[in-house]
Design an enzyme around this catalytic site. Structure first.
Site, mmCIF file in Angstrom:
data_model
loop_
_atom_site.group_PDB
_atom_site.id
_atom_site.type_symbol
_atom_site.label_atom_id
_atom_site.label_comp_id
_atom_site.label_asym_id
_atom_site.label_seq_id
_atom_site.Cartn_x
_atom_site.Cartn_y
_atom_site.Cartn_z
ATOM 1 C CE LYS A 145 -2.909 3.061 2.639
ATOM 2 N NZ LYS A 145 -2.161 4.001 2.534
ATOM 3 C CD GLU B 6 12.180 2.180 9.400
ATOM 4 O OE1 GLU B 6 12.299 3.513 9.370
ATOM 5 O OE2 GLU B 6 12.514 1.324 8.640
ATOM 6 C CB CYS C 149 11.239 7.306 12.165
ATOM 7 S SG CYS C 149 12.256 6.253 11.125
ATOM 8 C CD GLU D 238 8.439 10.372 15.609
ATOM 9 O OE1 GLU D 238 9.272 10.064 14.852
ATOM 10 O OE2 GLU D 238 7.275 9.851 15.545
#
Length: 495
Positions: free
Chosen positions: A187, A262, A298, A399
Site C-alpha cells: 500500500k 519501523e 523517524c 516526536e
C-alpha cells in the site's frame, strides 16, 4: 543540471496520464470508481486523482498474490534474484521521473529524491545477492537420524510504507519478501502515492502477474483491509507508534500474524566536552535531516545533549549553519530544504513550536515560515532550535516529525544517559567523543537499535536498522530482513 522550468515541464508531462493501481499484472482503477486527490504541498496545486482502493480491491489484490504464490515460490532463487536486479536497473532508468513525482507530491528537494531512487536500487541489488546466504542448518541428532532446518516463504505478504521517502520505501521494500519467494501487496502512502503508481508500470515489465501488487488509498480503509485480510500472514509497516499499535491490534483481531514495525523516535545525540566542535555542528545539522525531508524522519536527531563546557560554542555555530540552508521550491535542483507534506503536519509542527515557547524553552532560531512571497502558499517551516530545554517539556518528550531540535545542557554522564533513555522510544542515538572508552560505554548504555559514534544519519548496506521498545520490532536493511520473510521448518529424517 535541469532548471526549475525544465523540471516543471517534465512533471507536467508525467502528470498527463491516467493513474492506475497494479493488481494481478493489470493496471486498474478501483472497483467503485472512487478516487482521492493529491496536491502539491509547495503551492497547493492539484496534481492528480488516484484510485481509492476499498476492501474489494484489496481482496482482489490478495487473491492475485495468492494465485501467483505457488509458481513464484517454485521459481529457482537464481531466477528470482535476477529479476530483482533487472527491476533495480529499470528503476534507475526512471530515477529522474520518480524523483520529480516525489518532490512534487511530498515536498522534499528533487535532488534528494532522485538520490532516494539510487539508494533503493542499491538495496535491491544487495538483497538479490545476499538472498543466497539465507540458509537452513544441519543439527546434531541423538540417534542416526538427520535433523535439518529449511527456510520457507510465508505466502502473501502485506507492506505499508510511509510518506517521507515514498519511492525509496516502496521500491526497496519489494526486494526482501519477493526474492525469498513470497508474493506481495504493498500500500502506497496516503499523502504521496504518485511515485508508487509510476513504479507499478516498471514492476509490470519485470515480474510475473500477481507477484507484486500495488494499491493506493487511505489507512483507515485500504490499510485496514490489508491488515485484517486472513490470507496475509506477514505484515510490515513504516509509520508512527500510534499507527503501529493500531496495526498490531487490528491484525490480532482476526488471527496470529508476523508483524515488523519501523516506528517513531525521539533520538538523542550526546556530545562530550572533548568532541571536535566543528564536527559536532556539522553532525547535528546533518542529523536533523533538514536537507533530505525537512526533519520528517523517524531517525532524525531531535534531542541534542551538549556538555556545559562546549554548549554555547556548539549552539552558536549550529544556528549559523542552519540559517544558511537554502529553502525553496522542491523542483529547484539548488533547493536544500523543501516543505512539510501537508497542512495537518504543518499545524502539528507549529503547535509544538508554540508548546516549546509556552513551556519556557528559549527559541534560538526559526520557529515559523520563512519570509518571502514564495513561501506563502506552501507548508514551509524554518529549521528550528530551542535551548534551555528540560525533559519535562513536550518538545523534549514527544516526536514532532519536523525540523525542530531541542538542546539540553548536561554535566554528569550517568545522568545524561538516564535522560536519553528516559522515554518509551528507542530507535537511534549518537555519542560524540574522542575517548574510545567513553564512546563504547555510552553506545552500550543507550537503549536504541542503531547508535552512531561521531556520526549521525548514515545507513550502510547490510547493517540492520531496527528500533527498541516502542520504536519498532525486527530489523531491516540487512540479511535479517530477508530471514524475517521466511518461516523456519525443522525436518527429521529417519535413516
Amino acid at each position: 543540471m535541469n532548471t526549475v522550468s525544465d523540471n516543471q515541464q517534465a512533471l507536467d508531462g508525467l502528470l498527463k496520464r491516467e493513474w492506475k493501481m497494479l493488481i494481478g499484472g493489470e493496471l486498474v482503477g478501483s472497483l467503485s470508481g472512487e478516487t482521492m486527490a493529491t496536491a502539491s504541498p509547495h503551492d497547493g496545486r492539484h496534481l492528480a486523482d488516484v484510485p481509492l482502493a476499498g476492501t474489494d480491491d484489496v481482496n482482489r489484490a490478495v487473491d492475485a498474490a495468492k494465485a501467483a504464490f505457488p509458481s513464484w515460490r517454485d521459481t529457482p532463487l537464481v531466477e528470482r534474484a535476477a529479476l530483482v536486479r533487472i527491476f533495480a536497473d529499470k528503476l534507475q532508468e526512471r530515477s529522474q521521473d520518480l524523483g520529480l513525482l516525489d518532490a512534487a507530491d511530498v515536498g522534499n528537494p528533487v535532488t534528494a529524491m532522485v538520490g532516494d531512487v539510487n539508494i533503493a536500487a542499491e538495496m535491491l541489488r544487495y538483497q538479490a545477492g545476499v538472498a543466497f546466504e539465507v540458509k537452513g542448518s544441519t543439527l546434531p541428532s541423538p540417534n542416526r537420524n538427520w535433523l535439518v532446518t529449511r527456510r520457507e516463504p510465508y505466502g502473501v505478504v502485506g507492506r505499508i510504507v510511509a510518506y517521507n521517502h515514498p519511492i525509496m520505501f516502496a521500491a526497496s521494500k519489494i526486494g526482501a519478501p519477493v526474492v525469498m519467494g513470497n508474493t506481495l501487496v504493498l500500500k502506497a502512502p496516503d499523502q504521496a502515492p504518485l511515485s508508487t503508481l509510476l513504479l507499478a508500470e516498471i514492476v509490470r515489465e519485470v515480474f510475473p502477474p500477481g507477484v507484486v501488487n500495488l494499491v493506493t488509498g487511505t489507512g483507515a480503509i485500504t490499510g485496514d483491509a490489508l491488515v485484517k485480510h486472513p490470507d496475509v500472514k506477514r505484515l510490515s509497516l513504516v509509520g508512527s507508534v500510534e499507527t503501529g499499535r493500531r496495526v498490531q491490534a487490528a491484525a490480532a483481531s482476526v488471527g496470529v500474524k508476523q508483524i515488523s514495525l519501523e516506528l517513531g523516535g525521539k533520538n538523542p545525540m550526546i556530545v562530550c566536552p572533548d568532541a571536535d566542535i566543528e564536527s559536532v555542528i556539522q553532525g547535528a545539522a546533518s542529523g536533523m535531516n533538514c536537507h533530505w525531508c525537512q526533519g520528517q524522519s523517524c531517525g532524525s536527531i531531535t534531542r541534542l545533549f551538549l556538555h556545559e563546557d562546549i554548549h554555547d560554542a556548539v549552539l552558536e555555530g549550529l544556528v549559523t549553519r542552519l540559517r544558511s540552508i537554502q529553502i525553496g521550491d522542491p523542483l529547484d535542483p539548488t533547493t536544500q530544504m523543501g516543505c512539510l507534506v501537508s497542512q495537518q503536519q504543518y499545524d502539528k509542527v507549529a503547535g509544538y513550536v508554540q508548546a516549546g515557547k509556552d513551556d519556557g524553552a528559549r527559541l534560538v532560531t526559526g520557529g515559523g515560515r520563512p519570509r518571502g512571497a514564495q513561501y506563502e502558499d506552501g507548508f514551509f517551516v524554518e529549521p528550528t532550535v530551542f535551548a534551555d530545554v528540560n525533559m519535562g517539556m513536550r518538545i523534549a518528550r514527544e516526536e514532532i516529525f519536523g525540523p525542530v531540535l531541542s538542546v539540553l545542557k548536561w554535566r554528569d554522564l550517568n545522568s545524561v544517559i538516564e535522560q536519553a533513555n528516559g522515554l518509551s522510544y528507542g530507535l537511534t542515538g549518537a555519542v560524540w567523543t574522542n575517548d574510545i572508552k567513553t564512546a563504547l560505554t555510552v553506545a552500550g548504555e543507550l537503549d536504541a537499535g542503531y547508535v552512531w559514534i561521531n556520526g549521525t544519519g548514515s545507513h550502510y548496506l547490510g547493517a540492520p536498522f531496527s528500533g527498541h521498545r516502542n520504536s519498532g520490532t525486527d530489523s531491516e536493511e540487512g540479511i535479517e530482513e530477508l530471514q524475517s520473510y521466511t518461516q523456519l521448518k525443522t525436518v527429521s529424517i529417519a535413516l
